[in-house]
Design an enzyme around this catalytic site. Sequence first.
Site, PDB file in Angstrom:
ATOM      1  N   GLN A  76       0.813  -1.209   0.000  1.00 22.99           N
ATOM      2  CA  GLN A  76       0.000   0.000   0.000  1.00 22.99           C
ATOM      3  C   GLN A  76       0.848   1.260   0.000  1.00 22.99           C
ATOM      4  O   GLN A  76       2.047   1.230   0.254  1.00 22.99           O
ATOM      5  CB  GLN A  76      -0.933  -0.003   1.209  1.00 22.99           C
ATOM      6  CG  GLN A  76      -1.994  -1.097   1.149  1.00 22.99           C
ATOM      7  CD  GLN A  76      -3.009  -0.977   2.260  1.00 22.99           C
ATOM      8  OE1 GLN A  76      -2.988  -1.734   3.217  1.00 22.99           O
ATOM      9  NE2 GLN A  76      -3.918  -0.031   2.133  1.00 22.99           N
ATOM     10  N   HIS A  77       0.200   2.372  -0.328  1.00 27.05           N
ATOM     11  CA  HIS A  77       0.698   3.736  -0.161  1.00 27.05           C
ATOM     12  C   HIS A  77       1.724   4.204  -1.184  1.00 27.05           C
ATOM     13  O   HIS A  77       1.976   5.399  -1.293  1.00 27.05           O
ATOM     14  CB  HIS A  77       1.307   3.948   1.232  1.00 27.05           C
ATOM     15  CG  HIS A  77       0.495   3.445   2.372  1.00 27.05           C
ATOM     16  ND1 HIS A  77      -0.805   3.859   2.597  1.00 27.05           N
ATOM     17  CD2 HIS A  77       0.794   2.558   3.354  1.00 27.05           C
ATOM     18  CE1 HIS A  77      -1.255   3.250   3.675  1.00 27.05           C
ATOM     19  NE2 HIS A  77      -0.317   2.455   4.146  1.00 27.05           N
ATOM     20  N   ASP A 100      -2.587  -5.019   0.393  1.00 26.98           N
ATOM     21  CA  ASP A 100      -2.147  -6.308   0.916  1.00 26.98           C
ATOM     22  C   ASP A 100      -2.881  -6.732   2.185  1.00 26.98           C
ATOM     23  O   ASP A 100      -3.231  -7.910   2.345  1.00 26.98           O
ATOM     24  CB  ASP A 100      -0.638  -6.327   1.130  1.00 26.98           C
ATOM     25  CG  ASP A 100      -0.112  -5.135   1.924  1.00 26.98           C
ATOM     26  OD1 ASP A 100      -0.921  -4.316   2.407  1.00 26.98           O
ATOM     27  OD2 ASP A 100       1.126  -5.020   2.053  1.00 26.98           O
TER      28      ASP A 100
END
Length: 466
Positions: A72-73, A228
């Site tokens: 992520q991110h 995830d």
Amino acid sequence: MTTLVAGIDSSTQSCKVVVCDADTGQVVRTGHAAHPAGTEVHPDHWWDALCTAVAAAGGFDDVSAVSVAGQQHGMVCLDGNGRVVREALLWNDTRSAPSAAALVDEFGGSEQWARSVGVVPVASITATKLRWLADHEPAHADATAAICLPHDWLTWRLRDSHDLAELTTDRSDASGTGYFSAATGEYRTDLLEAAFRGRRPLLPRVLGPAERAGGTPTGVVVGAGAGDNAAAALGLHAGPGDAVVSLGTSGVVSAVGDVAPNDPSGLVAGFADATGRHLPLVCTLNGAPVLASTASMLGVDLAEFARLAMSAEPGAGGVTMVPYFAGERSPNLPDATGTLTGLTAANFTPAAIARAAVEGLVSSLVFCRERIEQQGIDVERVLLTGGGAKSAAVRHIAPALFGGEVVVPADGEHVALGAARQAAWALTGELPAWETSTQTLTGTPTPEVYAHYREASLMVERAAGR
């Protein structure tokens, strides 16, 4: 004829592929490829690893659907022709920490951020990386026509698309950007524009959980994908009332619920799950390495360390460890250090120290669950996963600290399996009820041990001026 689906886990370290029977979830074959190290990586490396992992898994010629779960991110910037503008900044790149602090102040403080998008910006959040880019590489910011996340970009590449308008994402991954609200299901383009110093690049269309992103050139259905943590919850069949406690390098506690969290402290991130619900999440800095470090200090291997810990009584004879070996983020104490309290001549033994290390580590995760419950989420079942969950001492002690029972799922690539389950959902329109194998561990609850831990951890917070 067996229908096959595939799940892809594109993590920080590697790409894993599982090919499963769409009806039963049985894993038919797998593949794996490493990612380069570092906190900024060109996305082409992810694509190369994906292609290598797919080939190692026997290819997709007989696969009907695929979904991608990803770290992520991460910030992926694309120009008007769909080319990558610069290397992607990953979630673990901390150069945007000052940008995060500035954004919190500019938008009225942490409470305002929590109400607006469910997260309070820290260096991992995509919006803070955009601010860093705007301030430090304005030419790259100016060249950015679209912003997407790692799994968005890989999904787009699988479809062999070159049209920025065809970029897609899902709620779970979008909820970690800092400019999408899981509560409303809408982008906050005003926050995006503020973070990017007035620029408003194209954002991926947000798909529903079972919606198709499109197809590959060979006709394989491509699902929406997921972050995830959301994919892991899907792979573990976590539902309302379930908390997933993952003990790896760090500790992560997330819980499936119908309530959108609003935590001004920023400890509880208001993420979404992959089914249309919410997935409030708390992450610690200190995970399984606490066990390895303590074992090393005691001069024993992990098996002997576990035996020592289990040989001591609950409460370790009065010894309490606050395992902030690397500082801590939950609570937010980046400069804190580990602490041992309650030492006496009688309890200063290898067994008591080993027990205190395990109890302190597990208690830090109980604290995370407690913070999630304060957001109105009722946790009824704890699913314990991750490499640290293989420790005999963790399995012995965790049930007592979590209230008497934890459930340990069978080993497996849960993120990739969650992506495969989502692919089957996109293919058939129904979320498959694949069978999962679990082991239930029980123990006599020891709330007094956690109470002593919280007393010691509050002392650390007070010493840090929090």
